[in-house]
Write a protein that holds these residues in place. Structure first.
Motif, PDB file in Angstrom:
ATOM      1  N   PHE A 178      21.078 -17.923  -4.570  1.00 36.25           N
ATOM      2  CA  PHE A 178      21.023 -16.488  -4.245  1.00 36.25           C
ATOM      3  C   PHE A 178      21.791 -15.694  -5.303  1.00 36.25           C
ATOM      4  CE2 PHE A 178      19.173 -17.391  -0.181  1.00 36.25           C
ATOM      5  CZ  PHE A 178      18.572 -16.203   0.204  1.00 36.25           C
ATOM      6  N   ALA A 179      22.955 -16.214  -5.700  1.00 34.10           N
ATOM      7  CA  ALA A 179      23.750 -15.517  -6.718  1.00 34.10           C
ATOM      8  C   ALA A 179      22.981 -15.441  -8.037  1.00 34.10           C
ATOM      9  CB  ALA A 179      25.081 -16.239  -6.925  1.00 34.10           C
ATOM     10  N   ALA A 180      22.304 -16.557  -8.396  1.00 38.03           N
ATOM     11  CA  ALA A 180      21.528 -16.570  -9.647  1.00 38.03           C
ATOM     12  C   ALA A 180      20.381 -15.566  -9.570  1.00 38.03           C
ATOM     13  CB  ALA A 180      21.007 -17.975  -9.909  1.00 38.03           C
ATOM     14  N   SER A 181      19.730 -15.481  -8.410  1.00 39.70           N
ATOM     15  CA  SER A 181      18.620 -14.527  -8.248  1.00 39.70           C
ATOM     16  C   SER A 181      19.138 -13.093  -8.301  1.00 39.70           C
ATOM     17  CB  SER A 181      17.910 -14.741  -6.910  1.00 39.70           C
ATOM     18  OG  SER A 181      17.437 -16.046  -6.837  1.00 39.70           O
ATOM     19  N   PHE A 182      20.289 -12.874  -7.656  1.00 36.91           N
ATOM     20  CA  PHE A 182      20.863 -11.528  -7.646  1.00 36.91           C
ATOM     21  C   PHE A 182      21.204 -11.089  -9.066  1.00 36.91           C
ATOM     22  CE2 PHE A 182      24.582  -8.644  -6.860  1.00 36.91           C
ATOM     23  CZ  PHE A 182      23.839  -7.620  -6.305  1.00 36.91           C
ATOM     24  N   SER A 183      21.600 -12.056  -9.901  1.00 35.52           N
ATOM     25  CA  SER A 183      21.978 -11.704 -11.270  1.00 35.52           C
ATOM     26  C   SER A 183      20.761 -11.204 -12.069  1.00 35.52           C
ATOM     27  CB  SER A 183      22.623 -12.888 -11.974  1.00 35.52           C
ATOM     28  OG  SER A 183      21.664 -13.868 -12.233  1.00 35.52           O
ATOM     29  N   ILE A 184      19.546 -11.632 -11.653  1.00 36.41           N
ATOM     30  CA  ILE A 184      18.340 -11.137 -12.333  1.00 36.41           C
ATOM     31  C   ILE A 184      18.189  -9.635 -12.055  1.00 36.41           C
ATOM     32  CG2 ILE A 184      15.802 -11.302 -12.330  1.00 36.41           C
ATOM     33  CD1 ILE A 184      16.234 -14.351 -11.833  1.00 36.41           C
ATOM     34  N   VAL A 185      18.514  -9.252 -10.810  1.00 39.66           N
ATOM     35  CA  VAL A 185      18.457  -7.829 -10.453  1.00 39.66           C
ATOM     36  C   VAL A 185      19.533  -7.056 -11.228  1.00 39.66           C
ATOM     37  CG1 VAL A 185      18.762  -6.188  -8.542  1.00 39.66           C
ATOM     38  CG2 VAL A 185      17.511  -8.318  -8.173  1.00 39.66           C
ATOM     39  N   VAL A 186      20.733  -7.661 -11.335  1.00 38.72           N
ATOM     40  CA  VAL A 186      21.827  -7.009 -12.077  1.00 38.72           C
ATOM     41  C   VAL A 186      21.422  -6.837 -13.548  1.00 38.72           C
ATOM     42  CG1 VAL A 186      24.215  -7.281 -12.875  1.00 38.72           C
ATOM     43  CG2 VAL A 186      23.637  -7.854 -10.531  1.00 38.72           C
ATOM     44  N   SER A 187      20.815  -7.886 -14.129  1.00 32.81           N
ATOM     45  CA  SER A 187      20.391  -7.795 -15.539  1.00 32.81           C
ATOM     46  C   SER A 187      19.353  -6.695 -15.719  1.00 32.81           C
ATOM     47  CB  SER A 187      19.739  -9.097 -16.000  1.00 32.81           C
ATOM     48  OG  SER A 187      20.540 -10.163 -15.726  1.00 32.81           O
ATOM     49  N   TYR A 188      18.450  -6.607 -14.744  1.00 33.31           N
ATOM     50  CA  TYR A 188      17.398  -5.579 -14.812  1.00 33.31           C
ATOM     51  C   TYR A 188      18.027  -4.184 -14.798  1.00 33.31           C
ATOM     52  CZ  TYR A 188      13.571  -2.634 -13.123  1.00 33.31           C
ATOM     53  OH  TYR A 188      12.665  -1.634 -12.969  1.00 33.31           O
ATOM     54  N   ALA A 189      18.982  -3.983 -13.860  1.00 36.86           N
ATOM     55  CA  ALA A 189      19.645  -2.677 -13.760  1.00 36.86           C
ATOM     56  C   ALA A 189      20.466  -2.407 -15.023  1.00 36.86           C
ATOM     57  CB  ALA A 189      20.534  -2.639 -12.519  1.00 36.86           C
ATOM     58  N   ALA A 190      21.191  -3.445 -15.503  1.00 38.99           N
ATOM     59  CA  ALA A 190      22.039  -3.273 -16.692  1.00 38.99           C
ATOM     60  C   ALA A 190      21.182  -2.968 -17.909  1.00 38.99           C
ATOM     61  CB  ALA A 190      22.864  -4.525 -16.925  1.00 38.99           C
ATOM     62  N   SER A 191      20.031  -3.648 -18.011  1.00 37.48           N
ATOM     63  CA  SER A 191      19.185  -3.405 -19.178  1.00 37.48           C
ATOM     64  C   SER A 191      18.605  -1.990 -19.153  1.00 37.48           C
ATOM     65  CB  SER A 191      18.113  -4.505 -19.241  1.00 37.48           C
ATOM     66  OG  SER A 191      16.852  -4.011 -19.377  1.00 37.48           O
ATOM     67  N   ALA A 192      18.355  -1.469 -17.920  1.00 41.09           N
ATOM     68  CA  ALA A 192      17.869  -0.080 -17.805  1.00 41.09           C
ATOM     69  C   ALA A 192      18.964   0.892 -18.256  1.00 41.09           C
ATOM     70  CB  ALA A 192      17.449   0.208 -16.373  1.00 41.09           C
ATOM     71  N   ILE A 193      20.233   0.565 -17.905  1.00 43.05           N
ATOM     72  CA  ILE A 193      21.335   1.478 -18.240  1.00 43.05           C
ATOM     73  C   ILE A 193      21.737   1.327 -19.712  1.00 43.05           C
ATOM     74  CG2 ILE A 193      23.755   2.031 -17.741  1.00 43.05           C
ATOM     75  CD1 ILE A 193      23.132   0.998 -14.826  1.00 43.05           C
ATOM     76  N   ILE A 194      21.920   0.061 -20.157  1.00 43.13           N
ATOM     77  CA  ILE A 194      22.462  -0.158 -21.510  1.00 43.13           C
ATOM     78  C   ILE A 194      21.383   0.004 -22.577  1.00 43.13           C
ATOM     79  CG2 ILE A 194      23.635  -1.813 -23.034  1.00 43.13           C
ATOM     80  CD1 ILE A 194      24.809  -3.073 -20.447  1.00 43.13           C
ATOM     81  N   PHE A 195      20.236  -0.687 -22.392  1.00 41.76           N
ATOM     82  CA  PHE A 195      19.187  -0.646 -23.423  1.00 41.76           C
ATOM     83  C   PHE A 195      18.147   0.463 -23.167  1.00 41.76           C
ATOM     84  CE2 PHE A 195      20.458  -5.247 -23.261  1.00 41.76           C
ATOM     85  CZ  PHE A 195      21.118  -5.255 -24.477  1.00 41.76           C
ATOM     86  N   LYS A 196      18.360   1.233 -22.093  1.00 42.32           N
ATOM     87  CA  LYS A 196      17.436   2.321 -21.719  1.00 42.32           C
ATOM     88  C   LYS A 196      16.007   1.788 -21.519  1.00 42.32           C
ATOM     89  CE  LYS A 196      20.573   5.630 -22.538  1.00 42.32           C
ATOM     90  NZ  LYS A 196      21.649   5.238 -21.648  1.00 42.32           N
ATOM     91  N   THR A 197      15.889   0.538 -21.021  1.00 40.87           N
ATOM     92  CA  THR A 197      14.573  -0.014 -20.708  1.00 40.87           C
ATOM     93  C   THR A 197      13.972   0.810 -19.580  1.00 40.87           C
ATOM     94  OG1 THR A 197      15.576  -2.153 -21.122  1.00 40.87           O
ATOM     95  CG2 THR A 197      13.380  -2.181 -20.157  1.00 40.87           C
ATOM     96  N   PRO A 198      12.713   1.283 -19.731  1.00 42.92           N
ATOM     97  CA  PRO A 198      12.164   2.121 -18.663  1.00 42.92           C
ATOM     98  C   PRO A 198      12.011   1.335 -17.353  1.00 42.92           C
ATOM     99  CG  PRO A 198      10.536   1.723 -20.408  1.00 42.92           C
ATOM    100  CD  PRO A 198      11.801   1.107 -20.863  1.00 42.92           C
ATOM    101  N   LEU A 199      12.351   1.991 -16.233  1.00 47.53           N
ATOM    102  CA  LEU A 199      12.211   1.339 -14.932  1.00 47.53           C
ATOM    103  C   LEU A 199      10.731   1.261 -14.575  1.00 47.53           C
ATOM    104  CD1 LEU A 199      15.050   3.061 -12.878  1.00 47.53           C
ATOM    105  CD2 LEU A 199      14.983   0.704 -13.674  1.00 47.53           C
ATOM    106  N   MET A 200      10.287   0.106 -14.077  1.00 49.17           N
ATOM    107  CA  MET A 200       8.883  -0.041 -13.717  1.00 49.17           C
ATOM    108  C   MET A 200       8.766  -0.260 -12.221  1.00 49.17           C
ATOM    109  SD  MET A 200       7.592  -2.320 -16.894  1.00 49.17           S
ATOM    110  CE  MET A 200       5.860  -2.247 -16.491  1.00 49.17           C
ATOM    111  N   LEU A 201       7.643   0.219 -11.675  1.00 48.44           N
ATOM    112  CA  LEU A 201       7.444   0.164 -10.231  1.00 48.44           C
ATOM    113  C   LEU A 201       7.547  -1.277  -9.706  1.00 48.44           C
ATOM    114  CD1 LEU A 201       6.836   2.103  -7.928  1.00 48.44           C
ATOM    115  CD2 LEU A 201       4.415   1.545  -8.199  1.00 48.44           C
ATOM    116  N   HIS A 202       6.861  -2.222 -10.414  1.00 55.78           N
ATOM    117  CA  HIS A 202       6.847  -3.608  -9.945  1.00 55.78           C
ATOM    118  C   HIS A 202       8.243  -4.224  -9.972  1.00 55.78           C
ATOM    119  CE1 HIS A 202       2.646  -2.987 -10.851  1.00 55.78           C
ATOM    120  NE2 HIS A 202       2.347  -4.075 -10.167  1.00 55.78           N
TER     121      HIS A 202
END
Ligand code: C5P
Length: 376
Positions: free
Chosen positions: A315-339
């Protein structure tokens, strides 16, 4: 995720506030380590595709170095445990005690997980070589389910329908974040259209059918091996935690992993390339950082397995994928996608569902003896 860690513990001392704090700390460290690792790898991939003429570093050399670093760190921690347990002993006595504990009568039991983890690493290598990255990442999430299956079979744990639903949601949510986070929609549509129209696979998927089948078999076997190995390791460590420390177990695991990593990976698989380009070809600061993060990650995984359990670890490893997604949106300005955002929400829902218990009975507890009897 973290609140449930208390009920997962088996074989460890009774879960008091201190125990709970240790579990939470381990799981939070795993979330942070995994998230940073994903971003460092993302950066190293982008960097290496920027037209550098350096050869790409060999995975087998990195795997060996990770094991060497883990062995060194685990030895230090095991030595510290022994010196705390025998404060009056001098250095040679402590060294002798360390040697005896590492090469104790049951140390051979670690040959099994060491061989299985090496097999898992090799299967992952075969899978990555024969599948596109997305198919690999998505299919590898099956390890979340195999871990629970082996926890039920080997540890006699039980799981409610609500938790099964949470696990299926977790697997799907992670797959959704990864699929849409790594592919653009047009590429995805092109692949689907091409496959549905029977027009063959597009250029990105020009691997032969057999190769793809081989890759799929490898990733399924790796998922199975991951579930089996981590549950076996959990049982082994927790059954003997009162007599053998976690770090001694880790020294044994890394020691026995060195042989297949060196003989099969470095010498047999990549011997020719190493003779030609050198052991450290393609190494740079980012590769070293990746290796260090993986080595520390292995120790954190060991802590999570011991002080929480494998399901909480996943669960912690899966949660970290969500954290990476959020961090990449904030740090690298990756556009947020609906999916991706939908997938992240599903992961959070799965974590909530898994931990919300309608009955006062804690989840994933081992069966009581009376329950085992009544089942037969
Ligand atoms: O994907 P999965 O969670 O099965 O991977 C577990 C990883 O943690 C493996 O790469 C394994 O080498 C590492 N590990 C470790 N020390 C342990 C247990 C697992 O380094 N005690």
């Amino acid at each position: 995720m973290l609140s449930n860690a208390k009920s997962h513990v088996e074989g460890a001392p009774a879960a008091g506030p201190w125990q709970l704090a240790v579990q939470r700390t381990c799981l939070i460290m795993l979330v942070v380590q995994n998230s940073v690792l994903v971003m460092v790898m993302h950066y190293s991939r982008n960097n290496s595709s920027a037209g550098s003429s350096e050869p790409i570093y060999l995975a087998s050399t990195a795997v060996l170095l990770v094991e060497v670093i883990k062995l060194f760190l685990s030895l230090l921690l095991a030595a510290r445990d022994i010196s705390l347990a025998h404060p009056r002993s001098n250095a040679p006595e402590l060294a002798a005690k360390l040697y005896q504990s590492v090469f104790s009568a049951d140390s051979w039991k670690l040959i099994v997980p060491a061989a299985l983890y090496t097999l898992q690493n090799s299967l992952v290598y075969v899978a990555i070589s024969n599948l596109d990255a997305i198919t690999f990442q998505v299919t590898y999430q099956i390890k979340i389910l195999t871990t629970v299956l082996f926890s039920i079979i080997l540890l006699g744990r039980r799981i409610s329908w609500r938790q099964w639903l949470a696990l299926v949601l977790l697997t799907s949510g992670v797959a959704m974040v990864q699929v849409s986070g790594s592919l653009d929609l047009e590429d995805w549509k092109e692949r689907l259209t091409s496959l549905l129209q029977g027009g063959g696979v597009p250029s990105a998927l020009t691997t032969a059918g057999f190769s793809r089948f081989k890759g799929l078999l490898a990733v399924l076997a790796a998922s199975l091996t991951s579930g089996l190995t981590c549950v076996y390791f959990e049982k082994l460590v927790k059954d003997s935690l009162s007599s053998v420390s976690l770090w001694t177990r880790n020294v044994q695991l890394s020691f026995f992993s060195l042989f297949p990593a060196l003989l099969i990976g470095v010498l047999w698989q990549d011997g020719a390339a190493i003779c030609r380009d050198g052991f450290f070809a393609g190494y740079g600061p980012i590769v070293w950082l990746t290796i260090a993060l993986q080595a520390v990650g292995g120790l954190i995984v060991a802590l999570c397995i011991t002080y929480a359990d494998n399901v909480a670890k996943n669960f912690a490893a899966s949660f970290s994928i969500v954290v990476s997604y959020a961090a990449s949106a904030i740090i690298f300005k990756t556009p947020l996608m609906l999916h991706s955002t939908g997938g992240a929400a599903i992961v959070l829902l799965a974590i909530y569902l898994f931990n919300s218990r309608p009955s006062p009975r804690p989840a994933l507890l081992p069966l009581r003896e009376s329950e085992k009897d009544s089942k037969h």
